[in-house]
Design a protein around this motif. Structure first.
Motif, PDB file in Angstrom:
ATOM      1  N   LEU A   1      -9.450 -19.659  15.481  1.00 53.51           N
ATOM      2  CA  LEU A   1      -9.913 -18.532  15.564  1.00 53.51           C
ATOM      3  C   LEU A   1      -9.014 -17.260  14.533  1.00 53.51           C
ATOM      4  N   ALA A   2      -8.023 -16.946  15.489  1.00 52.30           N
ATOM      5  CA  ALA A   2      -6.963 -15.996  15.038  1.00 52.30           C
ATOM      6  C   ALA A   2      -6.808 -15.668  13.627  1.00 52.30           C
ATOM      7  N   LEU A   3      -6.335 -17.246  13.043  1.00 56.07           N
ATOM      8  CA  LEU A   3      -6.526 -16.956  11.732  1.00 56.07           C
ATOM      9  C   LEU A   3      -7.303 -16.902  11.326  1.00 56.07           C
ATOM     10  N   ALA A   4      -8.569 -17.521  11.404  1.00 59.19           N
ATOM     11  CA  ALA A   4      -9.437 -17.282  10.695  1.00 59.19           C
ATOM     12  C   ALA A   4     -10.021 -15.367  10.836  1.00 59.19           C
TER      13      ALA A   4
ATOM     14  N   LEU B   1      -7.495  -1.591  21.978  1.00 57.23           N
ATOM     15  CA  LEU B   1      -7.724  -1.448  22.836  1.00 57.23           C
ATOM     16  C   LEU B   1      -8.784  -0.275  23.760  1.00 57.23           C
ATOM     17  N   GLY B   2      -8.402   0.940  22.882  1.00 55.41           N
ATOM     18  CA  GLY B   2      -9.045   2.082  23.260  1.00 55.41           C
ATOM     19  C   GLY B   2     -10.070   2.310  22.570  1.00 55.41           C
ATOM     20  N   GLN B   3     -11.070   0.894  21.914  1.00 52.99           N
ATOM     21  CA  GLN B   3     -12.478   1.220  21.212  1.00 52.99           C
ATOM     22  C   GLN B   3     -12.886   0.143  22.343  1.00 52.99           C
TER      23      GLN B   3
ATOM     24  N   VAL C   1     -12.365 -13.340  21.093  1.00 55.41           N
ATOM     25  CA  VAL C   1     -13.012 -14.453  20.918  1.00 55.41           C
ATOM     26  C   VAL C   1     -12.737 -15.416  22.631  1.00 55.41           C
ATOM     27  N   LEU C   2     -12.081 -15.057  22.871  1.00 52.25           N
ATOM     28  CA  LEU C   2     -11.370 -15.589  24.246  1.00 52.25           C
ATOM     29  C   LEU C   2     -12.544 -15.294  25.053  1.00 52.25           C
ATOM     30  N   PRO C   3     -12.950 -14.542  25.340  1.00 58.43           N
ATOM     31  CA  PRO C   3     -14.231 -14.480  26.397  1.00 58.43           C
ATOM     32  C   PRO C   3     -15.548 -15.576  26.111  1.00 58.43           C
ATOM     33  N   LEU C   4     -15.535 -14.552  24.958  1.00 61.61           N
ATOM     34  CA  LEU C   4     -16.746 -16.054  23.989  1.00 61.61           C
ATOM     35  C   LEU C   4     -16.579 -17.255  23.907  1.00 61.61           C
ATOM     36  N   THR C   5     -15.533 -17.987  23.657  1.00 63.90           N
ATOM     37  CA  THR C   5     -14.957 -19.132  23.713  1.00 63.90           C
ATOM     38  C   THR C   5     -14.973 -20.012  25.326  1.00 63.90           C
ATOM     39  N   THR C   6     -14.765 -18.734  26.265  1.00 62.57           N
ATOM     40  CA  THR C   6     -14.340 -19.366  27.260  1.00 62.57           C
ATOM     41  C   THR C   6     -15.614 -19.730  27.844  1.00 62.57           C
ATOM     42  N   ILE C   7     -16.187 -18.745  28.168  1.00 63.29           N
ATOM     43  CA  ILE C   7     -17.505 -19.199  28.292  1.00 63.29           C
ATOM     44  C   ILE C   7     -18.079 -20.625  27.888  1.00 63.29           C
ATOM     45  N   GLY C   8     -18.213 -20.177  26.020  1.00 61.24           N
ATOM     46  CA  GLY C   8     -18.798 -21.199  25.750  1.00 61.24           C
ATOM     47  C   GLY C   8     -18.411 -22.608  25.494  1.00 61.24           C
ATOM     48  N   PHE C   9     -16.774 -22.631  26.186  1.00 59.75           N
ATOM     49  CA  PHE C   9     -16.426 -24.630  26.326  1.00 59.75           C
ATOM     50  C   PHE C   9     -16.907 -24.727  27.826  1.00 59.75           C
ATOM     51  N   THR C  10     -17.206 -23.899  28.572  1.00 57.37           N
ATOM     52  CA  THR C  10     -17.503 -23.983  30.209  1.00 57.37           C
ATOM     53  C   THR C  10     -19.424 -24.366  29.997  1.00 57.37           C
ATOM     54  N   LEU C  11     -19.566 -24.185  29.225  1.00 59.89           N
ATOM     55  CA  LEU C  11     -21.936 -24.334  28.772  1.00 59.89           C
ATOM     56  C   LEU C  11     -21.460 -25.643  28.067  1.00 59.89           C
TER      57      LEU C  11
ATOM     58  N   ILE D   1      -1.143  -6.997  10.782  1.00 60.66           N
ATOM     59  CA  ILE D   1      -1.277  -8.668  10.943  1.00 60.66           C
ATOM     60  C   ILE D   1      -0.975  -8.782  12.189  1.00 60.66           C
ATOM     61  N   ALA D   2      -0.199  -9.046  13.041  1.00 62.25           N
ATOM     62  CA  ALA D   2      -0.029  -9.379  14.343  1.00 62.25           C
ATOM     63  C   ALA D   2      -0.771  -9.123  14.221  1.00 62.25           C
ATOM     64  N   GLY D   3      -1.185  -7.219  14.740  1.00 58.74           N
ATOM     65  CA  GLY D   3      -2.229  -6.778  15.957  1.00 58.74           C
ATOM     66  C   GLY D   3      -3.617  -7.541  15.918  1.00 58.74           C
ATOM     67  N   MET D   4      -3.376  -7.797  14.287  1.00 61.23           N
ATOM     68  CA  MET D   4      -5.317  -8.492  13.709  1.00 61.23           C
ATOM     69  C   MET D   4      -5.356  -9.735  14.536  1.00 61.23           C
ATOM     70  N   ALA D   5      -4.264 -10.384  14.551  1.00 66.12           N
ATOM     71  CA  ALA D   5      -4.465 -11.679  14.982  1.00 66.12           C
ATOM     72  C   ALA D   5      -4.747 -11.831  16.893  1.00 66.12           C
ATOM     73  N   LEU D   6      -3.898 -10.782  17.340  1.00 62.62           N
ATOM     74  CA  LEU D   6      -4.011 -10.601  19.055  1.00 62.62           C
ATOM     75  C   LEU D   6      -5.174 -10.616  18.867  1.00 62.62           C
ATOM     76  N   ALA D   7      -5.351  -9.221  18.785  1.00 59.83           N
ATOM     77  CA  ALA D   7      -7.027  -8.741  18.291  1.00 59.83           C
ATOM     78  C   ALA D   7      -7.968  -9.505  18.469  1.00 59.83           C
ATOM     79  N   THR D   8      -8.266 -10.173  17.124  1.00 53.76           N
ATOM     80  CA  THR D   8      -8.977 -11.518  17.485  1.00 53.76           C
ATOM     81  C   THR D   8      -9.126 -12.399  18.594  1.00 53.76           C
ATOM     82  N   ALA D   9      -8.132 -12.431  18.772  1.00 54.33           N
ATOM     83  CA  ALA D   9      -7.571 -14.044  19.730  1.00 54.33           C
ATOM     84  C   ALA D   9      -8.894 -13.668  21.078  1.00 54.33           C
ATOM     85  N   ALA D  10      -8.179 -11.966  21.900  1.00 57.74           N
ATOM     86  CA  ALA D  10      -8.388 -11.150  22.304  1.00 57.74           C
ATOM     87  C   ALA D  10      -9.628 -11.427  22.737  1.00 57.74           C
TER      88      ALA D  10
END
Lengths: 309, 416
Positions: free
Chosen positions: B306-309, B16-18, B281-291, B270-279
């Motif tokens: 996607l987090a698993l990927a 989050l600091g980046q 892709v969340l905005p991108l996915t939400t925008i895509g789902f809406t559009l 690993i858990a951090g990577m999964a959570l970071a990935t989820a965080a």
């Protein structure tokens, strides 16, 4: 607390540490003094379990660092020569992380973090990131991360390199505070004054070997009350040796074409005589240095080279 | 557990600091998606049509019928027909104002009715690729249809031509015309008449339908999962490169001197990577789902997948980093591996627009393997069971790659 026996570390055919042995008692500051490349850091890396020794035994609190690394490491705190802190995490989060890494948890962790912030003088900057700190502040935080779990044994690898005198003093006070609560401190440095001022016992290292060990007084006694005089210039070996053979109470420590080192009592008083004798051989003298007995002169006496070389 | 949580907290705080890294991981796929969507017409954009110029140099009944057929409503969704003179058509093609020019040459009808060889000329626009190819395909179909009609109804078509010419030239009386039509109807033309009802009520029907519940897959819908995977790849690369940041800060080395468990540290990573990935892709996915008006009920599964990927790809990227001799080399090797993976793995182009051999290869890449079940799930042609094979492979591969990374960090990487 620490028992090192016949420690040896080889990198290929190069022997970085050769048959080093020493023990440390609780509340003692044990100094490893030597020039760069003497093997101090390799010794401390073996003691900390960072690299595996090629031979010998390192025991911390009775636990072998190789066979029982977890038990041995739980008693260790290390303050590495290079900074090893998260520059992008605040000071308080750094201390919390390293405290947790050393097994602290809950209220103990929280209270120790608060205490250490006070000890290292960063209470006001607890929420700031080290990337915005001065060099001295980073060094203090680096130190704090090594003592947050109140280790029985603290390894400090040249912790004052590049530190201003004020911060150095503060670090020395913090080290003394650790020994006051009973911790053993293994302190490496190439600053003779620092070792003399801080350490209870000192081992002098050169080229991977321990060449002397003892308290400051014991080491000084090895030098005796002799002063060491170093002359720079141009010297012919044979006439100089002949001239010195006629001078009572003066012995040559090393003689090279550009430098002559001799040992004598009352160096300043004998200097004029010495110069007359040397110049009488046709030698040329450009610089003269007289040293009172200290660790540096002991190192010079033992190795024939300067500690700071 | 405390060290695991402390490591996880540390990992997330550092991510989050980046903010700039996060912006790139999210922003670049968004930008690529927006640009490609605009280029391809987007979700609601008009379907591209073949702009076909028609030059009728014959001016006959048959050429007129051909042009009328192409101008009919049936072809309206595919073609924009513009009648031009031959020279005018060539000028328009040169100016890139049309996809192709179809020239019906003089004498077309006479040759056709006399069963002589005749040719329609199709001039395609070299500045375009797909639309002229469609025009070419259409012209071939027409030519084939004409050839079959000629073979089956040659004599009748010839007689129809003669009668229509006579009507045009007024060389036949009304009675003769009626007689000729009657003869056509009673005679050989009977087979045509008998064929027509069969043709109109043909026993073989083509029933066009899609899978129940499936969406009409527009280009952008096919591309959307690939965009999400692109974001995951960027995040995975960035998170793996953090190993070098930790190494340079000396913290990996220092951690080795503590009694903390390496496994717990890497589990937290690993858990951090999964959570970071989820965080990420969340905005991108939400925008895509809406559009794209996708059902929000599918959003959680999409994020989890996607987090698993992200874990699989970050595990691969981590291996690359710990094997690299320097931080620069690590970034370079990572780009050399992941850029082609993005290209063939469906992140830059949907598999549906790629050559078959490349599609086969692309679906075998780690990102392609994770992309396919997600795409089917989003479009509605796949269910949760479709995730299982890729899930099994991903979990095993992630475990193996991570074990290698831990070993490498412990033995070489952290100690350097």
């Amino acid at each position: 607390m620490i028992d090192v026996r016949n420690l040896r570390k080889q990198f290929g055919s190069f022997t970085a540490v050769d048959d080093i042995s020493f023990t440390m008692r609780p509340g003692e500051i044990f100094g490893l003094l030597g020039p760069n490349g003497a093997g101090k850091s390799t010794t401390i890396n073996c003691v900390s379990g960072l690299i595996a020794p090629s031979g010998g035994i390192v025991e911390i609190g009775g636990h072998d660092i190789v066979r029982e690394p977890k038990e041995a490491k739980s008693k260790l705190g290390i303050v590495p020569q290079e900074l090893a802190i998260y520059e992008d995490l605040s000071a308080i989060h750094n201390l919390r992380f390293w405290g947790a890494a050393y097994g602290l948890k809950g209220e103990t962790l929280a209270s120790r973090v608060t205490e250490v912030l006070e000890v290292i003088g960063l209470v006001d900057r607890a929420g700031d990131k080290p990337k915005d700190f001065s060099g001295g502040m980073k060094r203090r935080l680096n130190f704090g991360c090594g003592i947050v779990h109140e280790p029985d044994v603290l390894l400090l690898d040249e912790p004052t390199v590049g530190v201003d005198p004020q911060s150095r003093e503060r670090l020395h006070d913090m080290v003394r505070a650790e020994t006051a609560r009973g911790a053993s401190v293994l302190y490496t440095t190439h600053h003779m004054e620092e070792a003399e001022m801080l350490c209870d016992r000192i081992a002098i290292m050169d080229q991977g070997r321990k060449i002397a060990e003892g308290t400051l007084e014991e080491l000084r006694a090895q030098v005796g009350e002799q002063d060491v005089i170093t002359l720079s210039g141009a010297f012919d070996a044979e006439p100089v040796e002949t001239a010195f053979a006629n001078l009572q109470g003066v012995s040559i420590l090393s003689l090279e074409p550009g430098r002559l080192t001799v040992e004598t009592a009352d160096g300043p008083g004998r200097l004029a005589n010495l110069l007359d004798a040397i110049l009488g051989t046709g030698a040329e003298v450009r610089e003269t240095l007289v040293r009172r007995p200290n660790l540096e002169s002991l190192f010079l006496k033992l190795t024939g080279t300067e500690l700071r070389a | 557990m405390t060290f695991f949580l402390a490591s996880l907290s540390k990992q997330l705080r550092r991510v989050l600091g980046q903010p700039w890294s996060l912006a790139i991981w999210i922003g670049v796929p968004m930008l690529v998606g927006a640009l490609l969507s605009a280029v391809m017409g987007g979700e609601d954009g008009e379907t591209p049509k073949v702009h076909l110029l028609l030059a009728d140099e014959d001016g006959s009944f048959l050429s007129g019928a051909l042009i009328e057929t192409l101008s009919s409503e049936d072809f309206g969704q595919l073609l924009i027909i513009e009648r031009v003179a031959g020279d005018e058509g060539m000028a328009k093609l040169d100016a890139d104002e049309a996809s192709a020019l179809l020239v019906v040459p003089e004498g077309f009808q006479s040759a056709f009715l006399a069963s002589e060889a005749q040719a329609l000329t199709l001039v395609t626009n070299p500045l375009q690729s797909i639309l002229p190819a469609m025009a070419e395909e259409l012209a071939r179909t027409l030519a084939e249809f004409g050839s079959y009609a000629q073979l089956a109804f040659g004599p009748e078509l010839r007689r129809i031509g003669e009668v229509s010419d006579a009507i045009r030239d007024e060389t036949m009386t009304s009675d003769e015309i009626a007689q000729a039509i009657g003869a056509l109807a009673e005679g050989g033309t009977g087979k045509l008449m008998r064929a027509v009802p069969k043709l109109s009520g043909a026993p073989v029907e083509i029933d066009v339908r899609t899978t129940e519940g499936a969406l009409e897959a527009s280009f952008i819908l096919l591309f959307f999962p690939g965009l999400l995977m692109m974001s995951v790849i960027f995040a995975a690369q960035g998170l793996a490169e953090d190993l070098w940041a930790e190494r340079d800060m000396g913290t990996l080395r220092r951690l080795k001197t503590t009694a903390a468990s390496s496994a717990a540290g890497f589990a937290a990573r690993i858990a951090g990577m999964a959570l970071a990935t989820a965080a990420v892709v969340l905005p991108l996915t939400t925008i895509g789902f809406t559009l794209l008006e996708l059902p929000y009920a599918k959003l959680p599964m999409t994020i989890v997948w996607l987090a698993l990927a992200g874990l699989l790809l970050a595990a691969l990227a981590s291996v690359i980093q710990v094997l690299a001799p320097s931080r620069k080399a690590g970034a370079l090797f990572s780009m050399l591996v992941f850029f082609p993976l993005m290209l063939v793995g469906g992140s830059f182009f949907p598999f549906e627009s790629m050559p078959d051999f490349l599609t086969v290869f692309g679906r075998l890449t780690p990102n392609g393997m994770m992309l396919e079940p997600l795409k089917r799930f989003l479009i509605g042609t796949g269910d949760l069971a479709g995730f299982v094979p890729a899930l099994s492979i991903a979990l095993i591969a992630t475990a193996v790659l991570t074990a290698f990374t831990i070993w490498r960090v412990e033995t070489r990487f952290a100690a350097r």
